[in-house]
Design an enzyme around this catalytic site. Structure first.
Site, PDB file in Angstrom:
ATOM      1  N   THR B  12       0.742  -1.184   0.031  1.00 59.49           N
ATOM      2  CA  THR B  12      -0.010   0.093   0.047  1.00 59.49           C
ATOM      3  C   THR B  12       0.907   1.081  -0.060  1.00 59.49           C
ATOM      4  O   THR B  12       1.890   1.215   0.359  1.00 59.49           O
ATOM      5  CB  THR B  12      -1.067  -0.089   1.160  1.00 59.49           C
ATOM      6  OG1 THR B  12      -1.913   0.865   0.913  1.00 59.49           O
ATOM      7  CG2 THR B  12      -0.381   0.294   2.469  1.00 59.49           C
ATOM      8  N   CYS B  17      -2.632   8.505   5.620  1.00 61.67           N
ATOM      9  CA  CYS B  17      -3.171   7.329   6.171  1.00 61.67           C
ATOM     10  C   CYS B  17      -2.256   6.481   6.888  1.00 61.67           C
ATOM     11  O   CYS B  17      -0.905   6.814   7.060  1.00 61.67           O
ATOM     12  CB  CYS B  17      -3.569   6.487   5.083  1.00 61.67           C
ATOM     13  SG  CYS B  17      -4.637   7.425   3.658  1.00 61.67           S
ATOM     14  N   HIS B  34      -5.771  -0.257   6.162  1.00 62.02           N
ATOM     15  CA  HIS B  34      -5.240   0.868   5.364  1.00 62.02           C
ATOM     16  C   HIS B  34      -6.377   2.045   5.749  1.00 62.02           C
ATOM     17  O   HIS B  34      -7.386   1.891   5.148  1.00 62.02           O
ATOM     18  CB  HIS B  34      -4.919   0.793   3.930  1.00 62.02           C
ATOM     19  CG  HIS B  34      -4.803   2.064   3.279  1.00 62.02           C
ATOM     20  ND1 HIS B  34      -3.880   2.426   2.166  1.00 62.02           N
ATOM     21  CD2 HIS B  34      -5.066   3.477   3.410  1.00 62.02           C
ATOM     22  CE1 HIS B  34      -3.766   3.404   1.765  1.00 62.02           C
ATOM     23  NE2 HIS B  34      -4.487   4.152   2.551  1.00 62.02           N
TER      24      HIS B  34
END
Ligand SMILES: [Fe+2]
Ligand SMILES: [Fe+2]
Lengths: 286, 148
Positions: B12, B17, B34
């Site tokens: 990711t 985030c 996530h």
């Protein structure tokens, strides 16, 4: 500052051949759309002359993001069904994909990342324009979003060798990455982007978006709202990790942009939280 | 996000985030959440918020045979814009994401063994399900985190 790097970049700018090119049809359509005396039929004819791009445009017209349900099989139909502004946006998507959809080495963007970033910023810009009662310029915000970082495609080669210096300078002087680019290389990616748009004969408003997307407060007053829209969309996409490269979040979130658009904290958080949906929509264009 | 068994790599890309990598060192199963924001307003997509995504991930891992006592976590992400006006609450979202993620993990009795968080850097995370190691690429450099 590295004088030899500055000279090499200056050389590229002076010699237009070394800047990226896109199909002529894009600038022609952008100019024709702005001219109230030009008939839609003339625009459709102009687009249809370029067979390769026409095929791509029709594909995009029927994609999930742009489609209105009915199958579109000609540019004439596209203009009637989607409207001239939408078709103009689609022309820009089709015309710029090739130069934006590649690896951007110095900024550490894998193949497709800058393209995805531009499309996501475009989709979000349009959404912000509609949210903040700027619907009339939503299509231009979309176009600006696609190409705002086009300068990176040229500057990347030089950033590759100076990245550490640029980042160190940004940190030690507490200045944003684009300001540090200019200090180290003599130019930042916004300025190079503006030169590229000049070569393409794109209109002033798009040049302003590209030139000021990291410093909207410096944009000409008439373009402040639209530059602010793309600035906010760019910031939110980077925060969500979409097209975030080696320059990371070493950028400024402009208070002037937030105030210009009258965005509340709640609206900012909602827009950011809605990024997964923006990405879903964007993926329909990639 | 998703939970799957080895072999496999979950990747990711993170700005503000936070990526939460949870691993069972005995069963060798793991998964990644996530998250974009700390708190689910109630009707939001559960995978986007720390306080709903982490419990969801844990229950998925347990369904895959993981035992809570063997689970541990590694965190990455939570960066902030380099400059922003202090009155803009979104500016602190990275920090709030890290804080809330840790709080929820602690509530569930899952220790955070390693983290690479904060600052203004973007991060590409690879989570290797064969042994639970986490690779973080940031600003052109790679770091590896092995503890499970
Ligand atoms: Fe930029
Ligand atoms: Fe950007």
């Amino acid at each position: 500052m590295h004088a030899h790097i500055q000279q090499r970049i200056q050389g590229i700018i002076n010699n237009l051949d070394q800047l990226p090119s896109i199909p002529d049809v894009a600038s022609k359509v952008l100019t024709m759309v702005n001219d109230p005396d030009v008939a839609f039929k003339a625009i459709a004819d102009e687009i249809s002359k370029d067979q390769a791009i026409t095929t791509n445009i029709l594909k995009l017209c029927n994609s999930a993001y742009f489609s209105k349900g009915k199958e579109i099989s000609s540019i004439d139909r596209a203009i009637v069904t989607l409207g001239i502004k939408e078709v103009k946006d689609i022309v820009v998507v089709a015309a710029t994909r090739e130069i934006l959809n590649k690896i951007i080495v110095g900024y550490d963007l894998a193949r497709g990342e800058l393209w995805k970033h531009g499309i996501a910023v475009a989709v979000l810009s349009k959404r912000i324009a509609v949210l903040k009662n700027q619907k009339a310029i939503a299509d231009i915000a979309f176009t600006g979003g696609i190409i705002h970082d086009v300068g990176k495609t040229v500057l990347a080669l030089f950033v590759q060798n100076t990245f550490r210096e640029i980042l160190d300078l940004a940190q030690s002087r507490q200045i944003q990455f684009s300001d540090a680019e200019k200090e180290i290389m003599g130019f930042d990616h916004q300025e190079i982007g503006e030169k590229i748009l000049t070569k393409w004969k794109f209109p002033e408003v798009l040049k302003s978006i590209v030139r000021y997307h990291h410093e909207p407060q410096k944009a000409p007053a008439e373009y402040l709202p639209i530059v602010s829209i793309v600035h906010i969309a760019n910031t939110l996409c980077l925060m969500a990790g979409v097209g975030i490269g080696a320059d990371g979040l070493y950028h400024e979130l402009s208070d002037a942009a937030i105030k210009t658009l009258g965005l509340t904290n709640r609206e900012m958080e909602d827009l950011y939280g809605d990024m997964p949906r923006v990405l879903d929509q964007a993926s329909g264009i990639l | 996000m998703g939970a799957s068994s080895s072999p496999g790599i979950l990747r990711t890309i993170l700005g503000s985030c936070v990526g939460i990598c949870v691993y069972d060192r005995m069963k060798k199963v793991g998964g990644m959440a996530h998250i974009l924001l700390p708190n689910n307003p109630g009707d939001g997509n559960p995978e986007k918020y720390a306080d709903s995504a982490i419990p969801l991930l844990i229950s998925r891992l347990m369904k895959d045979g993981a035992k809570k006592e063997f689970l541990s976590a590694k965190l990455a992400g939570g960066a902030s814009m380099f400059k922003f006006n202090a009155s803009v609450t979104l500016g602190q979202i990275g920090e709030r994401n890290i804080e809330e993620s840790k709080k929820i993990l602690e509530k569930n009795g899952i220790p955070v063994l390693e983290q690479d968080t904060g600052g203004s850097t973007g991060r590409v995370i690879d989570f290797f399900l064969e042994d639970g190691r986490m690779k973080v690429k940031a600003g052109g450099q790679e770091k590896l985190f092995y503890k499970v």
